[in-house]
Design an enzyme around this catalytic site. Structure first.
Site, PDB file in Angstrom:
ATOM      1  NE  ARG A 185      -1.430  -7.374  -6.868  1.00  0.00           N
ATOM      2  CZ  ARG A 185      -0.189  -7.088  -7.233  1.00  0.00           C
ATOM      3  NH1 ARG A 185       0.744  -8.042  -7.578  1.00  0.00           N
ATOM      4  NH2 ARG A 185       0.073  -5.863  -7.081  1.00  0.00           N
ATOM      5  CB  SER A 190      -6.333  -2.799  -6.512  1.00  0.00           C
ATOM      6  OG  SER A 190      -5.104  -1.994  -6.405  1.00  0.00           O
ATOM      7  CD  GLU A 249      -5.412  -6.850  -6.722  1.00  0.00           C
ATOM      8  OE1 GLU A 249      -4.973  -6.533  -7.885  1.00  0.00           O
ATOM      9  OE2 GLU A 249      -4.672  -6.770  -5.907  1.00  0.00           O
TER      10      GLU A 249
HETATM   11  C1  LIG Z   1      -5.505  -0.350   2.035  1.00  0.00           C
HETATM   12  C2  LIG Z   1      -5.249  -1.441   1.167  1.00  0.00           C
HETATM   13  C3  LIG Z   1      -3.940  -1.634   0.394  1.00  0.00           C
HETATM   14  C4  LIG Z   1      -3.537  -2.574  -0.493  1.00  0.00           C
HETATM   15  N1  LIG Z   1      -2.455  -2.808  -1.138  1.00  0.00           N
HETATM   16  C5  LIG Z   1      -2.121  -3.579  -1.766  1.00  0.00           C
HETATM   17  C6  LIG Z   1      -0.907  -3.721  -2.645  1.00  0.00           C
HETATM   18  O1  LIG Z   1      -0.207  -2.741  -2.856  1.00  0.00           O
HETATM   19  N2  LIG Z   1      -0.465  -4.896  -3.136  1.00  0.00           N
HETATM   20  C7  LIG Z   1      -1.132  -6.162  -3.114  1.00  0.00           C
HETATM   21  O2  LIG Z   1      -0.834  -7.131  -3.622  1.00  0.00           O
HETATM   22  N3  LIG Z   1      -2.326  -6.157  -2.493  1.00  0.00           N
HETATM   23  C8  LIG Z   1      -2.606  -4.980  -1.581  1.00  0.00           C
HETATM   24  N4  LIG Z   1      -3.910  -5.380  -0.678  1.00  0.00           N
HETATM   25  C9  LIG Z   1      -4.757  -6.238  -0.945  1.00  0.00           C
HETATM   26  C10 LIG Z   1      -4.381  -7.290   0.372  1.00  0.00           C
HETATM   27  O3  LIG Z   1      -3.729  -6.880   1.232  1.00  0.00           O
HETATM   28  C11 LIG Z   1      -3.363  -8.397  -0.346  1.00  0.00           C
HETATM   29  O4  LIG Z   1      -3.947  -9.135  -1.277  1.00  0.00           O
HETATM   30  C12 LIG Z   1      -2.947  -9.215   0.852  1.00  0.00           C
HETATM   31  O5  LIG Z   1      -2.012 -10.187   0.596  1.00  0.00           O
HETATM   32  C13 LIG Z   1      -4.179 -10.120   1.477  1.00  0.00           C
HETATM   33  O6  LIG Z   1      -3.621 -10.582   2.664  1.00  0.00           O
HETATM   34  P1  LIG Z   1      -4.664 -11.046   3.965  1.00  0.00           P
HETATM   35  O7  LIG Z   1      -3.802 -11.617   4.843  1.00  0.00           O
HETATM   36  O8  LIG Z   1      -5.512 -10.008   4.102  1.00  0.00           O
HETATM   37  O9  LIG Z   1      -5.534 -12.298   2.956  1.00  0.00           O
HETATM   38  P2  LIG Z   1      -7.182 -12.404   3.005  1.00  0.00           P
HETATM   39  O10 LIG Z   1      -7.771 -11.265   2.626  1.00  0.00           O
HETATM   40  O11 LIG Z   1      -7.493 -12.963   4.345  1.00  0.00           O
HETATM   41  O12 LIG Z   1      -7.319 -13.723   2.082  1.00  0.00           O
HETATM   42  C14 LIG Z   1      -6.845 -13.637   0.697  1.00  0.00           C
HETATM   43  C15 LIG Z   1      -6.741 -15.077  -0.074  1.00  0.00           C
HETATM   44  O13 LIG Z   1      -5.701 -15.492   0.411  1.00  0.00           O
HETATM   45  C16 LIG Z   1      -5.762 -16.863   1.061  1.00  0.00           C
HETATM   46  N5  LIG Z   1      -5.042 -17.087   2.192  1.00  0.00           N
HETATM   47  C17 LIG Z   1      -4.805 -16.192   3.170  1.00  0.00           C
HETATM   48  N6  LIG Z   1      -4.219 -16.870   4.275  1.00  0.00           N
HETATM   49  C18 LIG Z   1      -3.618 -17.973   3.640  1.00  0.00           C
HETATM   50  C19 LIG Z   1      -3.250 -19.314   4.236  1.00  0.00           C
HETATM   51  N7  LIG Z   1      -2.539 -19.163   5.305  1.00  0.00           N
HETATM   52  N8  LIG Z   1      -3.004 -20.223   3.523  1.00  0.00           N
HETATM   53  C20 LIG Z   1      -3.633 -20.234   2.366  1.00  0.00           C
HETATM   54  N9  LIG Z   1      -4.260 -19.356   1.751  1.00  0.00           N
HETATM   55  C21 LIG Z   1      -4.410 -18.341   2.474  1.00  0.00           C
HETATM   56  C22 LIG Z   1      -7.442 -16.529   1.551  1.00  0.00           C
HETATM   57  O14 LIG Z   1      -7.936 -18.041   1.354  1.00  0.00           O
HETATM   58  C23 LIG Z   1      -7.782 -15.836   0.177  1.00  0.00           C
HETATM   59  O15 LIG Z   1      -8.000 -16.511  -0.898  1.00  0.00           O
HETATM   60  C24 LIG Z   1      -4.268  -4.062  -0.399  1.00  0.00           C
HETATM   61  C25 LIG Z   1      -5.289  -4.063   0.801  1.00  0.00           C
HETATM   62  C26 LIG Z   1      -5.725  -2.855   1.397  1.00  0.00           C
HETATM   63  C27 LIG Z   1      -7.022  -2.852   2.382  1.00  0.00           C
END
Ligand SMILES: Cc1cc2nc3c(=O)[nH]c(=O)nc-3n(C[C@H](O)[C@H](O)[C@H](O)COP(=O)(O)OP(=O)(O)OC[C@H]3O[C@@H](n4cnc5c(N)ncnc54)[C@H](O)[C@@H]3O)c2cc1C
Length: 322
Positions: free
Chosen positions: A181, A230, A300
């Site tokens: 992560r 998480s 996280e």
């Molecule tokens: C129900 C649920 C289940 C989940 N299960 C998991 C799991 O099993 N495994 C896991 O790893 N995560 C999980 N997550 C967390 C989350 O979905 C992941 O971390 C996901 O990768 C975040 O993507 P996002 O587009 O929502 O990013 P955001 O939450 O919008 O951003 C997260 C980070 O990524 C950066 N970012 C986003 N887009 C870009 C871009 N284009 N360029 C540069 N930086 C960028 C942002 O600046 C920020 O620092 C879960 C979340 C939920 C709500």
């Protein structure tokens, strides 16, 4: 004071040439999965790379810039996000296409779930784990998202992006120095897409893997809730949820924020939680877990933005480590 309209004025002539949406003072509680937090001073949704370039070149150097995906891992504090926030549009950055044998080029706002589905249609294995992660590819690349024993870093060949000057950049996988992560995202770079690689696999096998992922999610995670997934990383050789449970924090509530009774490493907004409640709850859990087990949990969920005046939250620092 936030002045989103003033920021639009500072873009000069470019403001009228941009084709994507420019929205001052956008409520981030409508954007993030946790459904809490203050506004973004100026949200920009570029339609395509040219639009993003025009915006970045026009944005004055002193204006803070941040990027969000679909907000599934974000806790935006109640004072909101200063400066410009970029959120890629699905139209320009949400596509997936084949790029050679077992290789996919995907736009950075592609939902992880769509990439898993596309890979299955093409008979490419190694992406089923993404089926259960609700984020976008950009968020996955920045977080090294993973599940069921696989992380996105294992599929990345190279990443495409744009820096603060509006120049396109290509980042080889090694430069990201991926860990659990964690990733070394180059400062100021907005990912626009990535080249991913899997391996040949029977479609029916992939379909079964995806079904297993779906079943697992629905039975052990509060996926219908307002959550950020998480809350804390698993410490080396330990499960965060077990430490939280043993410290008596399953179901713990502060204001409208609660550690899920179903999966106690998931923080949930019971309907009216402020970002303050959510972060305060997280820090309380960190303190209780430390006092119970001697293990210091690491967030996280990404906490971003400003506190409201007089509502700062101090990170728990154990006295014996001070
Ligand atoms: C129900 C649920 C289940 C989940 N299960 C998991 C799991 O099993 N495994 C896991 O790893 N995560 C999980 N997550 C967390 C989350 O979905 C992941 O971390 C996901 O990768 C975040 O993507 P996002 O587009 O929502 O990013 P955001 O939450 O919008 O951003 C997260 C980070 O990524 C950066 N970012 C986003 N887009 C870009 C871009 N284009 N360029 C540069 N930086 C960028 C942002 O600046 C920020 O620092 C879960 C979340 C939920 C709500």
């Amino acid at each position: 004071m936030f002045d989103g309209k003033g920021l639009i004025d500072r873009l000069g002539k470019a403001a009228s040439e941009l084709r994507g949406r420019l929205v001052p003072n956008t409520a981030m509680e409508r954007v993030t999965w946790l459904r809490a937090g203050g506004p973004a001073e100026l949200l920009f949704q570029p339609l395509d790379e040219d639009d993003l370039r025009l915006f970045l070149r026009a944005l004055p150097a002193d204006v803070p810039l941040s990027v969000i995906g679909v907000g599934s891992n974000l806790l935006v504090r109640d004072g909101g996000l200063s400066g410009a926030v970029v959120r890629l549009s699905a139209k320009g950055f949400g596509q997936q296409e084949m790029a050679g044998e077992n290789r996919i080029i995907a736009g950075a706002i592609s939902p992880d779930k769509h990439i898993a589905g596309f890979a299955m249609d093409q008979g490419i294995g190694g992406f089923a784990f993404m089926y259960g992660i609700p984020g976008s590819l950009g968020g996955a690349l920045a977080m090294n998202a993973g599940a069921h024993g696989t992380e996105i870093s294992e599929r990345v060949v190279e990443i495409y992006g744009m820096n603060r000057k509006g120049e396109t950049v290509t980042i080889p996988r090694e430069a990201m120095r991926y860990g659990y992560r964690s990733a070394a995202v180059p400062k100021g770079v907005i990912f626009t897409g990535a080249l991913l690689e899997g391996f040949a696999r029977e479609r029916s096998v992939i379909r079964d893997e995806m079904e297993a992922v779906r079943h697992h999610r629905e039975t052990v995670q509060p996926v219908q809730e307002k959550t950020g997934g998480s809350t804390f990383k698993n410490p080396d050789g330990q499960s965060a949820w077990r430490l939280i449970d043993e410290a008596g924090c399953r179901g713990l509530m502060i204001g409208g924020a609660q550690m899920s009774p179903m999966h106690c490493n998931f923080m949930i907004n019971r309907g009216n939680a402020s970002a303050y409640d959510l972060e305060y709850l997280g820090e309380t859990v960190r303190e209780r877990v430390y006092n119970h087990s001697g293990i210091l949990l690491e967030w996280e969920i990404r906490r971003v933005g400003r506190f409201l005046a007089g509502r700062d939250i101090y990170e728990f620092v154990p006295q014996d480590l001070d």
